[in-house]
Write an enzyme that holds these catalytic residues in place. Structure first.
Site, PDB file in Angstrom:
ATOM      1  N   LYS A 176       0.847  -1.182   0.000  1.00 45.80           N
ATOM      2  CA  LYS A 176       0.000   0.000   0.000  1.00 45.80           C
ATOM      3  C   LYS A 176       0.891   1.244   0.000  1.00 45.80           C
ATOM      4  CE  LYS A 176      -4.091  -1.944   0.239  1.00 45.80           C
ATOM      5  NZ  LYS A 176      -5.112  -1.746  -0.827  1.00 45.80           N
TER       6      LYS A 176
ATOM      7  N   LYS B 178     -13.856  -6.793  -7.932  1.00 45.87           N
ATOM      8  CA  LYS B 178     -14.231  -7.016  -6.533  1.00 45.87           C
ATOM      9  C   LYS B 178     -15.739  -7.211  -6.440  1.00 45.87           C
ATOM     10  CE  LYS B 178     -10.447  -4.441  -4.346  1.00 45.87           C
ATOM     11  NZ  LYS B 178     -10.086  -3.234  -3.554  1.00 45.87           N
TER      12      LYS B 178
END
Length: 327
Positions: free
Chosen positions: A150, A246
């Site tokens: 991240k 997703k």
């Protein structure tokens, strides 16, 4: 007349450690669990309300409750696609209907959906946003050889360099969650391949990613926050090489399948991804991974405690769900 019964439950699951991205950090996973009972069969679905798109646990539970009459009256999965918008609420119901159909028919979801026979899947495992030194240290104890970093800040290139030095054996996905600094992108994209990076995910805000039309990156760029359903694919293909599918955004496995096929038809690579959640939420995506190039399905690894019969993870790989869990 259907004899279905719908139950809706709010679930709050503490995390082992904080999960930090460019938009903030969280210490628990808040999900909505759906149980559909019909005769002796039970179907389960779970979703993660996504604040990025204005969803809350309360709004999602309300949207599911509003469908109670239709669902308990026998609404089909196909009809669900037109009666609810894409998003977390539809995801929970769609996945519960898939599971219920599998349980009632005795045919597993992968066969009903025309998916490849399930087998263990390599999954990316996340190293959350922190200082370069802290991320390097975390990488040394992170299982598997596909790590997802991240990003989000002035030290992003240093973060990648530090993790690569700590884990030269690992392939890296870097994910900015729309928070990459435009001034830093050329240096990061140019250095990426030499630092073990195989994919750069959503570097810029979804509404401000036109610069990617002229992307010079030697590493593939993947859409996440810019991508929702199959209707987005043709436009996304102008700016991205791949798409992260997703289920919480597509509104369930049904639309996720359509999105994967649309991406393939447009020449895009496909990764199946997840939110931080337990194994019921993850199970449909693990099956979908059989059609994808990559998977990022480490959600249950972040929970202090998963559900009974949860998914099994070993050294960066996840086994298919058992029928006792889902599908």
């Amino acid at each position: 007349m259907s004899n279905r019964h719908l139950e809706i439950t709010r679930v709050s699951s503490p995390l082992r450690v904080a999960f930090a991205i460019s938009r903030g950090a969280k210490t628990e996973a808040n999900t909505v669990l759906v149980r559909l009972q019909q005769g002796a069969a039970t179907g389960w679905g779970e979703c993660v309300p996504y604040a990025r798109y204005g969803e809350t646990v309360e709004s999602v539970m309300g949207a599911i409750e509003a469908m109670r009459g239709a669902i308990e009256g026998g609404l089909t999965r196909d009809d669900l696609q037109t009666q609810m918008p894409a998003g977390a609420a539809r995801c929970a119901l769609d996945c519960a209907l898939w599971d219920l159909e599998a349980k009632m028919s005795g045919t597993p979801v992968w066969q009903l959906a025309g998916l490849p026979e399930p087998k263990p899947v390599e999954t990316a495992v996340t190293v959350t946003l922190d200082t370069p030194e802290a991320m390097a240290l975390a990488a040394t104890t992170t299982q598997g050889r596909l790590l997802k970093l991240k990003l989000g800040g002035a030290e992003d290139l240093k973060r990648i360099e530090a993790v690569h030095l700590a884990r030269p054996d690992a392939r890296l996905i870097v994910d900015a969650n729309e928070g990459l600094l435009p001034a830093d992108f050329p240096a990061i994209s140019k250095a990426a391949a030499d630092l073990g990076v195989v994919l750069i995910e959503q570097p810029f805000p979804a509404a401000d990613d036109e610069a990617l039309v002229r992307r010079p990156a030697p590493v593939a760029i993947c859409a996440d926050e810019s991508a929702h359903t199959s209707a987005d694919i043709q436009d996304l293909a102008r700016r991205y090489d791949a798409v992260n599918v997703k289920l919480d955004k597509t509104g369930g496995l049904t639309e996720a399948l359509a999105m994967v096929h649309a991406a393939r038809a447009s020449g895009m690579g496909v990764m199946v991804g997840c939110m931080v959640a337990g194994s019921i939420s993850m199970a449909p995506a693990v099956l979908l991974a059989g059609l994808c190039d990559a998977a990022d399905l480490d959600g249950p690894l972040w929970l202090k405690e998963d559900v009974a019969n949860g998914l099994t993870y070993r050294d960066g790989w996840v086994d298919p769900p058992t029928q006792a869990l889902w599908g």
